[in-house]
Write an enzyme that holds these catalytic residues in place. Structure first.
Site, short mmCIF file in Angstrom:
data_model
loop_
_atom_site.label_atom_id
_atom_site.label_comp_id
_atom_site.label_asym_id
_atom_site.label_seq_id
_atom_site.Cartn_x
_atom_site.Cartn_y
_atom_site.Cartn_z
N GLY A 125 0.94 -1.30 -0.09
CA GLY A 125 0.11 -0.07 0.11
C GLY A 125 0.80 1.17 0.10
N ILE A 126 0.54 2.28 1.05
CA ILE A 126 1.11 3.56 0.94
C ILE A 126 2.50 3.46 1.46
CG2 ILE A 126 0.93 5.92 1.65
CD1 ILE A 126 -2.11 5.28 2.43
N GLY A 127 2.89 2.48 2.13
CA GLY A 127 4.20 2.24 2.74
C GLY A 127 5.04 1.85 1.78
N SER A 183 -11.03 8.89 9.37
CA SER A 183 -12.11 8.24 10.36
C SER A 183 -12.05 8.89 11.55
CB SER A 183 -11.51 6.84 10.70
OG SER A 183 -11.46 6.00 9.51
N TYR A 224 -10.26 1.20 15.72
CA TYR A 224 -9.33 1.70 14.74
C TYR A 224 -9.58 3.35 14.69
CZ TYR A 224 -7.67 3.08 10.00
OH TYR A 224 -6.76 3.69 8.97
N1 LIG Z 1 -6.31 2.76 2.81
C1 LIG Z 1 -6.91 3.64 3.18
O1 LIG Z 1 -7.97 4.17 2.76
C2 LIG Z 1 -6.34 4.56 4.41
C3 LIG Z 1 -7.14 5.63 4.88
C4 LIG Z 1 -6.84 6.25 5.93
C5 LIG Z 1 -5.81 6.06 6.53
N2 LIG Z 1 -4.88 4.90 6.06
C6 LIG Z 1 -3.71 4.81 6.84
O2 LIG Z 1 -2.47 4.58 6.16
C7 LIG Z 1 -1.50 3.63 6.50
C8 LIG Z 1 -1.20 2.66 5.39
O3 LIG Z 1 -2.45 2.11 4.87
P1 LIG Z 1 -2.40 1.02 3.81
O4 LIG Z 1 -3.85 1.20 3.04
O5 LIG Z 1 -1.34 1.32 2.69
O6 LIG Z 1 -2.56 -0.34 4.63
P2 LIG Z 1 -2.01 -1.66 3.99
O7 LIG Z 1 -1.73 -1.92 2.57
O8 LIG Z 1 -2.91 -2.68 4.69
O9 LIG Z 1 -0.47 -1.85 4.68
C9 LIG Z 1 -0.32 -1.81 5.92
C10 LIG Z 1 0.81 -2.33 6.38
O10 LIG Z 1 1.03 -2.12 7.84
C11 LIG Z 1 1.70 -3.44 8.19
N3 LIG Z 1 1.36 -3.73 9.54
C12 LIG Z 1 0.24 -4.25 9.96
N4 LIG Z 1 0.32 -4.69 11.32
C13 LIG Z 1 1.63 -4.73 11.48
C14 LIG Z 1 2.52 -4.83 12.62
N5 LIG Z 1 2.02 -5.38 13.83
N6 LIG Z 1 3.86 -4.73 12.61
C15 LIG Z 1 4.47 -4.12 11.49
N7 LIG Z 1 3.83 -3.98 10.17
C16 LIG Z 1 2.30 -4.10 10.38
C17 LIG Z 1 1.23 -4.47 7.03
O11 LIG Z 1 2.03 -5.65 6.98
P3 LIG Z 1 1.55 -6.86 6.58
O12 LIG Z 1 1.83 -6.91 4.87
O13 LIG Z 1 2.71 -7.90 7.38
O14 LIG Z 1 0.31 -7.20 7.05
C18 LIG Z 1 1.23 -3.70 5.68
O15 LIG Z 1 2.53 -3.52 5.41
C19 LIG Z 1 -2.08 3.16 7.61
O16 LIG Z 1 -1.57 3.78 8.67
C20 LIG Z 1 -3.69 3.26 7.46
O17 LIG Z 1 -4.14 3.47 8.68
C21 LIG Z 1 -5.19 4.33 5.22
#
Ligand SMILES: NC(=O)c1ccc[n+]([C@@H]2O[C@H](COP(=O)([O-])OP(=O)(O)OC[C@H]3O[C@@H](n4cnc5c(N)ncnc54)[C@H](OP(=O)(O)O)[C@@H]3O)[C@@H](O)[C@H]2O)c1
Length: 322
Positions: free
Chosen positions: A14-16, A144, A176
């Site tokens: 994702g974003i990371g 959120s 969350y």
């Molecule tokens: N997607 C959206 O619409 C959205 C909206 C608002 C905010 N955000 C925020 O944006 C950020 C990135 O979101 P994303 O959508 O890119 O999410 P994502 O694709 O689900 O990626 C989440 C990442 O966090 C890692 N992670 C989860 N639990 C972990 C742990 N205990 N230790 C280490 N790594 C862990 C996951 O690793 P694994 O691959 O091992 O699971 C994955 O690399 C997050 O903070 C999320 O809350 C996202």
């Protein structure tokens, strides 16, 4: 090492992942902090191949575990002598989960991952950050938290270790929202405390973005459908990755600290709207404001105290002792 060092948690999807690519393209030394090294290695290789920057390291980190954070920081300090940018991107939201889940430290898992982990990781890495010329921390928050515009919405402080698990139902979205509101409150206080060390701390309010295939696969059927709908309208992870980059590197924001910044790079303010239906709708739509709940000194102190107790970290003691 000449290149600036950026550490991104959850950099394998994702974003990371998009942020790791962006920083690598811009010539940074990127440290991907991931809990799953097999997934991480594939992404690390992909980033090195596509950006032609081979300064991309992968270290194991489970942000939900205090012991794993300690191990990570020990390893980090053995390999590196400073840290320039720390991005708390990793987060846990398991759509559709109805049962309480706890971390190894017996903290509700969403709160442990999204609030306590970033707090403790910052605490242990502050010595590395202080050694940078212009150290920065960025916390990934979310739209959120706008649910806190509802008058009685509060963080469920009394249930963070499942104290009421037999009498209160579990709502993963509520957890969350609570964890991300807590991360915002921590941003404000952390910025105050770290100011004297020259470390800036900000948060980004991330709107709905396209959800990665990796994450979608873990959703139960009905949630997978909602993810498909979000993906039809959401922004690309790359656009938010660019915003991460801009917040951490732009001259215009260099001295900004303790702020929530939206995806248009605007510094947000606490809501000034009064009650009434029209005003409530206006504040909900206004992406320049955040709920007053986050602007309350007691709420900030409560989350700080909870995280300090859970981790035994004493940020203020460290600085008082200097
Ligand atoms: N997607 C959206 O619409 C959205 C909206 C608002 C905010 N955000 C925020 O944006 C950020 C990135 O979101 P994303 O959508 O890119 O999410 P994502 O694709 O689900 O990626 C989440 C990442 O966090 C890692 N992670 C989860 N639990 C972990 C742990 N205990 N230790 C280490 N790594 C862990 C996951 O690793 P694994 O691959 O091992 O699971 C994955 O690399 C997050 O903070 C999320 O809350 C996202």
């Amino acid at each position: 090492m000449n290149a600036k060092i950026v550490l991104i948690t959850g950099a394998n999807s994702g974003i990371g992942k998009a942020a790791a690519i962006k920083f690598a393209r811009e010539g940074y030394y990127v440290i991907m902090a991931c809990r799953n090294l097999d997934k991480g290695r594939l992404v690390q290789r992909y980033i090195i191949e596509t950006t032609k920057n081979n300064q991309v390291d992968l270290l194991e980190l489970d942000v939900a575990s205090l012991d794993a954070i300690r191990r990570f920081c020990n390893e980090y300090e053995k390999k590196y002598d400073r840290l320039d940018i720390l991005i708390h991107n990793a987060a846990y939201l398991q759509h559709g989960v109805k049962e309480y889940q706890f971390s190894q430290d017996h903290i509700e898992l969403v709160f442990a991952t999204n609030a306590v982990g970033p707090f403790f990781l910052t605490y242990l890495l502050r010595g590395m950050l202080i050694k940078s010329e212009n150290p920065k921390i960025l916390n990934a928050c979310t739209v959120s938290i706008r649910h806190y515009f509802v008058k009685n919405r509060k963080i469920e402080f009394d249930n963070l270790r499942g104290e009421y698990k037999n009498s209160r139902s579990y709502n993963t979205y509520r957890k969350y929202g609570d964890s991300k509101m807590a991360l915002l409150l921590l941003t404000f206080k952390m910025s105050e405390i770290l100011k004297k060390s020259g470390i800036t701390v900000n948060a980004i309010q991330i709107p709905a973005i396209k959800i990665s295939k990796n994450t979608r696969r873990q959703f139960k059927s009905v949630w997978r459908l909602s993810a498909e709908i979000q993906n039809a309208f959401g922004a690309k992870p790359e656009s938010i990755a660019n915003t991460y980059f801009d917040i951490c590197t732009s001259k215009a924001l260099n001295n900004i600290s303790g702020k929530l910044i939206n995806s248009k790079l605007e510094v947000m303010k606490p809501s000034h709207y009064t009650h009434g239906l029209l005003q409530s709708i206006r504040q909900l739509l206004d992406m320049g404001v955040y709920p007053r709940y986050a602007d309350d000194a007691d709420n900030i102190e409560s989350v700080w105290e909870v995280c300090s107790k859970m981790t035994q970290a004493d940020f203020e003691g460290v600085y008082k002792g200097e």
